[in-house]
Scaffold this motif. Structure first.
Motif, PDB file in Angstrom:
ATOM      1  N   CYS A  18      -4.112   6.272   1.392  1.00  0.00           N
ATOM      2  CA  CYS A  18      -4.745   5.068   1.921  1.00  0.00           C
ATOM      3  C   CYS A  18      -4.091   4.660   3.241  1.00  0.00           C
ATOM      4  O   CYS A  18      -4.673   4.786   4.304  1.00  0.00           O
ATOM      5  N   GLY A  19      -2.863   4.174   3.172  1.00  0.00           N
ATOM      6  CA  GLY A  19      -2.147   3.823   4.397  1.00  0.00           C
ATOM      7  C   GLY A  19      -2.710   2.635   5.149  1.00  0.00           C
ATOM      8  O   GLY A  19      -2.490   2.483   6.346  1.00  0.00           O
ATOM      9  N   CYS A  20      -3.436   1.752   4.450  1.00  0.00           N
ATOM     10  CA  CYS A  20      -4.047   0.603   5.128  1.00  0.00           C
ATOM     11  C   CYS A  20      -3.018  -0.484   5.449  1.00  0.00           C
ATOM     12  O   CYS A  20      -3.259  -1.343   6.288  1.00  0.00           O
ATOM     13  N   GLY A  21      -1.877  -0.452   4.758  1.00  0.00           N
ATOM     14  CA  GLY A  21      -0.835  -1.434   5.032  1.00  0.00           C
ATOM     15  C   GLY A  21      -1.074  -2.793   4.392  1.00  0.00           C
ATOM     16  O   GLY A  21      -0.291  -3.714   4.572  1.00  0.00           O
TER      17      GLY A  21
ATOM     18  N   ARG B 280      -7.154   1.951  -1.745  1.00  0.00           N
ATOM     19  CA  ARG B 280      -8.057   0.806  -1.862  1.00  0.00           C
ATOM     20  C   ARG B 280      -9.388   1.236  -2.457  1.00  0.00           C
ATOM     21  O   ARG B 280      -9.932   2.284  -2.108  1.00  0.00           O
TER      22      ARG B 280
ATOM     23  N   HIS C  30      -2.567  -4.400  -1.644  1.00  0.00           N
ATOM     24  CA  HIS C  30      -3.563  -4.293  -2.717  1.00  0.00           C
ATOM     25  C   HIS C  30      -3.058  -3.492  -3.912  1.00  0.00           C
ATOM     26  O   HIS C  30      -3.693  -3.465  -4.956  1.00  0.00           O
TER      27      HIS C  30
ATOM     28  N   CYS D 255       0.881  -1.162   0.000  1.00  0.00           N
ATOM     29  CA  CYS D 255       0.000   0.000   0.000  1.00  0.00           C
ATOM     30  C   CYS D 255       0.912   1.203   0.000  1.00  0.00           C
ATOM     31  O   CYS D 255       1.243   1.738   1.038  1.00  0.00           O
TER      32      CYS D 255
HETATM   33 ZN   LIG Z   1      -3.886   0.766   1.209  1.00  0.00          ZN
END
Ligand SMILES: [Zn+2]
Length: 210
Positions: A124-127, A152, A130, A119
């Protein structure tokens, strides 16, 4: 065309690595890349990546010079991938379309490469894995593509050919920009593949931590 399963069932490995894969000494494709082992038999990929999918990207006619003069051949470009971090892309030439596709499918398996995902998007920064881990470019025959991490839910903001390759690699969200003769489908496809390969080959500063 025989299915991958049928090919694997009748497979008699010719290489030491092939034998180790068939008898289960090597049971994951990660091991091959960690040890830097070269894949010389397509069945190795079919055994280690059972969910492998295959798509024909392009079929073109090419001229070949022979002693007897010019000869036309078909050139097929095929992509394979497991939609989860492994993708291969290659061409194959033959006087029959079907043989060209079969050759390309074998070569695509032999070219299989891990794709590092991540990521890399500041929005986003969801880690999660994706998108692309960072911005990466690839080139082939005067075509340059740049894959840019996206948040995402963005999807693949790219041409149909790129979507096919990125999807089989397991990339779900990214932006793409391209330069040069992008309508030359084979060069364009190889440029996308080149960028994906670089995610694995490029060592980033983050790799030095830990
Ligand atoms: Zn992400």
């Amino acid at each position: 065309m025989r299915s991958s399963n049928e090919k694997v069932e009748s497979w008699v490995p010719r290489t030491k690595l092939g034998k180790m894969v068939l008898d289960g000494t090597i049971s994951s494709i990660e091991e091959l890349f960690m040890e830097g082992l070269k894949i010389r038999e397509p069945e190795i990929v079919d055994v280690l990546l059972p969910g492998l999918q295959e798509e024909v990207i392009n079929i073109g006619l090419v001229q070949k010079q022979t002693d007897a003069g010019e000869k036309s051949q078909f050139r097929a470009v095929v992509v394979v991938g497991n939609r989860d971090g492994y993708v291969g892309l290659a061409s194959g030439k033959a006087s029959q379309v079907r043989s060209a596709i079969e050759k390309a499918a074998v070569n695509a398996r032999l070219s299989i490469t891990p794709v590092r995902r991540g990521c890399g998007s500041w929005e986003c920064g969801c880690g999660k894995h994706h998108s692309m881990p960072f911005k990466v470019s690839g080139e082939c025959g005067g075509v340059e593509v740049v894959l840019i991490p996206g948040p995402r839910g963005l999807g693949l903001v790219a041409s149909e050919t790129a979507k096919l390759i990125l999807g089989l690699a397991g990339v779900k969200d990214c932006w793409m920009t391209s330069y040069g003769s992008t309508r030359t489908v084979p060069s364009f496809a190889f440029a996308v593949f080149d960028a994906l390969k670089k995610t694995y080959l490029l060592v980033t500063p983050g790799d030095w931590v830990s």
